[in-house]
Enzyme design. Structure first.
Site, PDB file in Angstrom:
ATOM      1  N   ARG A   1      20.988   3.264   3.386  1.00  0.00           N
ATOM      2  CA  ARG A   1      21.818   3.090   4.584  1.00  0.00           C
ATOM      3  C   ARG A   1      23.220   3.645   4.318  1.00  0.00           C
ATOM      4  O   ARG A   1      23.804   4.328   5.152  1.00  0.00           O
ATOM      5  CB  ARG A   1      21.905   1.615   4.997  1.00  0.00           C
ATOM      6  CG  ARG A   1      22.971   1.410   6.067  1.00  0.00           C
ATOM      7  CD  ARG A   1      22.958   0.077   6.796  1.00  0.00           C
ATOM      8  NE  ARG A   1      22.478  -1.057   6.058  1.00  0.00           N
ATOM      9  CZ  ARG A   1      23.163  -1.757   5.152  1.00  0.00           C
ATOM     10  NH1 ARG A   1      24.409  -1.410   4.845  1.00  0.00           N
ATOM     11  NH2 ARG A   1      22.624  -2.777   4.538  1.00  0.00           N
TER      12      ARG A   1
ATOM     13  N   TYR B   1      28.643  12.493  29.885  1.00  0.00           N
ATOM     14  CA  TYR B   1      27.216  12.202  29.760  1.00  0.00           C
ATOM     15  C   TYR B   1      26.933  10.752  30.187  1.00  0.00           C
ATOM     16  O   TYR B   1      27.647   9.827  29.764  1.00  0.00           O
ATOM     17  CB  TYR B   1      26.788  12.456  28.313  1.00  0.00           C
ATOM     18  CG  TYR B   1      25.363  12.098  28.019  1.00  0.00           C
ATOM     19  CD1 TYR B   1      24.325  12.920  28.442  1.00  0.00           C
ATOM     20  CD2 TYR B   1      25.037  10.942  27.331  1.00  0.00           C
ATOM     21  CE1 TYR B   1      23.004  12.593  28.189  1.00  0.00           C
ATOM     22  CE2 TYR B   1      23.722  10.608  27.061  1.00  0.00           C
ATOM     23  CZ  TYR B   1      22.710  11.436  27.492  1.00  0.00           C
ATOM     24  OH  TYR B   1      21.401  11.110  27.238  1.00  0.00           O
TER      25      TYR B   1
ATOM     26  N   ASP C   1      32.877  15.970  22.584  1.00  0.00           N
ATOM     27  CA  ASP C   1      31.415  16.023  22.535  1.00  0.00           C
ATOM     28  C   ASP C   1      31.023  17.497  22.677  1.00  0.00           C
ATOM     29  O   ASP C   1      31.195  18.094  23.731  1.00  0.00           O
ATOM     30  CB  ASP C   1      30.832  15.180  23.677  1.00  0.00           C
ATOM     31  CG  ASP C   1      29.309  15.079  23.631  1.00  0.00           C
ATOM     32  OD1 ASP C   1      28.668  15.981  23.054  1.00  0.00           O
ATOM     33  OD2 ASP C   1      28.764  14.103  24.186  1.00  0.00           O
TER      34      ASP C   1
ATOM     35  N   LYS D   1      19.741  17.971  20.615  1.00  0.00           N
ATOM     36  CA  LYS D   1      19.745  19.148  21.478  1.00  0.00           C
ATOM     37  C   LYS D   1      19.773  20.420  20.623  1.00  0.00           C
ATOM     38  O   LYS D   1      18.851  20.644  19.878  1.00  0.00           O
ATOM     39  CB  LYS D   1      20.911  19.040  22.466  1.00  0.00           C
ATOM     40  CG  LYS D   1      21.128  17.618  23.038  1.00  0.00           C
ATOM     41  CD  LYS D   1      20.019  17.139  23.944  1.00  0.00           C
ATOM     42  CE  LYS D   1      20.053  15.655  24.269  1.00  0.00           C
ATOM     43  NZ  LYS D   1      21.289  15.102  24.790  1.00  0.00           N
TER      44      LYS D   1
HETATM   45  C1  LIG Z   1      21.919  13.773  24.941  1.00  0.00           C
HETATM   46  C2  LIG Z   1      23.405  13.651  24.908  1.00  0.00           C
HETATM   47  C3  LIG Z   1      24.030  12.540  24.312  1.00  0.00           C
HETATM   48  C4  LIG Z   1      23.253  11.362  23.760  1.00  0.00           C
HETATM   49  O1  LIG Z   1      22.496  11.726  22.648  1.00  0.00           O
HETATM   50  P1  LIG Z   1      21.085  11.033  22.236  1.00  0.00           P
HETATM   51  O2  LIG Z   1      20.689  11.860  21.050  1.00  0.00           O
HETATM   52  O3  LIG Z   1      20.173  11.165  23.392  1.00  0.00           O
HETATM   53  O4  LIG Z   1      21.360   9.612  21.882  1.00  0.00           O
HETATM   54  C5  LIG Z   1      25.425  12.525  24.284  1.00  0.00           C
HETATM   55  N1  LIG Z   1      26.166  13.534  24.820  1.00  0.00           N
HETATM   56  C6  LIG Z   1      25.572  14.604  25.419  1.00  0.00           C
HETATM   57  C7  LIG Z   1      26.424  15.682  26.000  1.00  0.00           C
HETATM   58  C8  LIG Z   1      24.185  14.696  25.483  1.00  0.00           C
HETATM   59  O5  LIG Z   1      23.623  15.746  26.091  1.00  0.00           O
END
Ligand SMILES: *Cc1c(COP(=O)(O)O)cnc(C)c1O
Length: 411
Positions: A49, A101, A173, A198
């Site tokens: 962890r 998001y 982000d 992503k």
């Molecule tokens: C998908 C996404 C998230 C959240 O991520 P997860 O891996 O689904 O928990 C946060 N910010 C953006 C811009 C996203 O596309």
């Protein structure tokens, strides 16, 4: 940093570092625990962890690609966002964009409601509103650019400069572009987060996240909280994500070429009302995109003429665009924000945000661009045709027009 350099880091990081057997690819360490060398003498790792060699290789690679001092790999993208909120106390103010998001919006509003911190939601392109809030010396401002699903941008450099004048930490982000196309730390941000689910992993088979910090002090504080909260990522996920990351620069090139080809078809198509893509000269922040990004990305959205029937017809005919949420994988995806990603918003909130029921979002994959364009083209033609038959009556007075003219008359 040049794009070639990024490709070298992505391909080479951790290669040939195995001292035991000379493995070329860094091994996957699944062991939960590590022996002490002797009484009172800890090795680099003791418990997974807190620290794990596979996760550390991925974290180092991401830190280098983003130009940060260190990174924490988290269980999900939401865990990455959660980790950033651990830096906030109940009296601290967090400023977030009105179109961030949905999962982040839910996290911020829910934690603020419980008193974890103070929260202000603002359109960050409204300079006056932003300046007024920054004057209150927030602890942190959250940026997300480009935004989902309308691909709106904010100026990372300009906002960072203003925020820093008030002692405010800037978090960006960077999920939609990846470090290949945008490096917020170089533009002044203090922290970058990713849903590595992503583009970073890019193969739609791991849900995970990362937080990258500009300074060693911030990186250390974040690593401490990640261990304390227990939100670090699993070694197997890190292994897969590192494998995906190896080809990120290569993938982004093809993603973008394909997106350009799709935009070329969509932008003048008679059944398309409007295309949202930062690479288009009529995008309201095209100049900012050129300055701030190393490319326009492979996410785009567009509005179809002919109402929901047209949308249904279009979606029913696509062969290579799977109707699914998420984005950034090698395979092309299509989503209908009003009934999918943004379904939890009220109709009024969606209208205010500019998310119409004819808005379609696509994540352009790395398939052959001609196949993708042909697929979109035949589905658009079908949408146009079915729209015609649905509204036949309206055209009785326009017999003399050809198909394209009829559509223009209709739109
Ligand atoms: C998908 C996404 C998230 C959240 O991520 P997860 O891996 O689904 O928990 C946060 N910010 C953006 C811009 C996203 O596309």
């Amino acid at each position: 940093m040049s794009q070639e350099k990024l490709a070298t880091i992505a391909a080479q990081q951790g290669i040939c570092t195995d001292g035991n057997h000379g493995a070329v690819v860094p091994p996957l360490y699944l062991s939960t625990n590590y022996t002490f060398e002797e009484f009172g003498k800890k090795r680099e790792y003791d418990y997974s962890r807190s620290g794990n060699p596979t996760r550390a290789t991925l974290a180092d690679t991401l830190a280098q690609l983003e130009g940060g001092a260190g990174a924490v790999v988290t269980a999900t993208g939401m865990a990455a966002a959660t980790l950033c909120t651990a830096l906030l106390s109940p009296q601290d103010l967090l400023v977030v964009p009105h179109d961030c998001y949905g999962g982040c919006y839910r996290l911020f509003t829910s934690l603020a409601k419980k008193g974890s911190f103070q929260l202000e939601v603002v359109d960050q392109n409204n300079e006056k509103a932003l300046d007024e809030i920054l004057a209150r010396k927030p602890k942190m401002i959250w940026l997300e650019t480009p935004s989902n699903p309308l691909l709106r941008l904010v100026d990372i450099e300009a906002i960072s400069k203003k925020a820093h004048a008030h002692g405010t930490l800037v978090v960006a982000d960077n999920t939609f572009l990846s470090p290949v196309l945008q490096r917020p730390l170089e533009l002044g941000a203090d922290i970058v987060i990713h849903s590595t689910t992503k583009y970073v992993n890019g193969h739609s088979d791991v849900v995970a996240g990362a937080v990258i910090a500009k300074t060693p002090e911030l990186a250390e504080e974040l690593a401490w909280w990640a261990n304390c909260l227990g939100i670090t990522g699993a070694p197997f996920d890190a292994y897969l994500t590192l494998r995906g990351l190896r080809t990120l620069p290569l993938r982004m090139k093809q993603h973008q070429l394909n997106a350009e080809a799709a935009v070329e078809l969509l932008k003048d198509h008679p059944v398309v009302e409007k295309v949202h893509y930062p690479g288009l000269e009529n995008h309201p922040q095209h100049e900012l995109a050129k300055r701030q990004q190393k490319g326009f990305g492979a996410m785009l959205s567009f509005e179809l003429k002919g109402g929901v029937e047209s949308v249904k017809a279009f979606l029913s005919r696509l062969r290579y665009f799977a109707l699914a949420e998420s984005l950034g994988g090698v395979e092309s995806l299509v989503a209908h924000p009003a009934t999918m990603t943004h379904a939890s918003m009220t109709e009024e909130a969606r209208r205010e945000a500019g998310i119409s029921e004819t808005l379609i979002r696509i994540s352009v994959g790395v398939e052959d661009p001609e196949d993708l364009v042909a697929d979109l083209s035949q589905a658009l033609a079908y949408a146009a045709q079915s729209t015609f038959s649905a509204i036949k009556g309206q055209y009785s007075g326009q017999q003399g027009l050809n198909d394209t003219e009829k559509l223009r008359a209709f739109g």
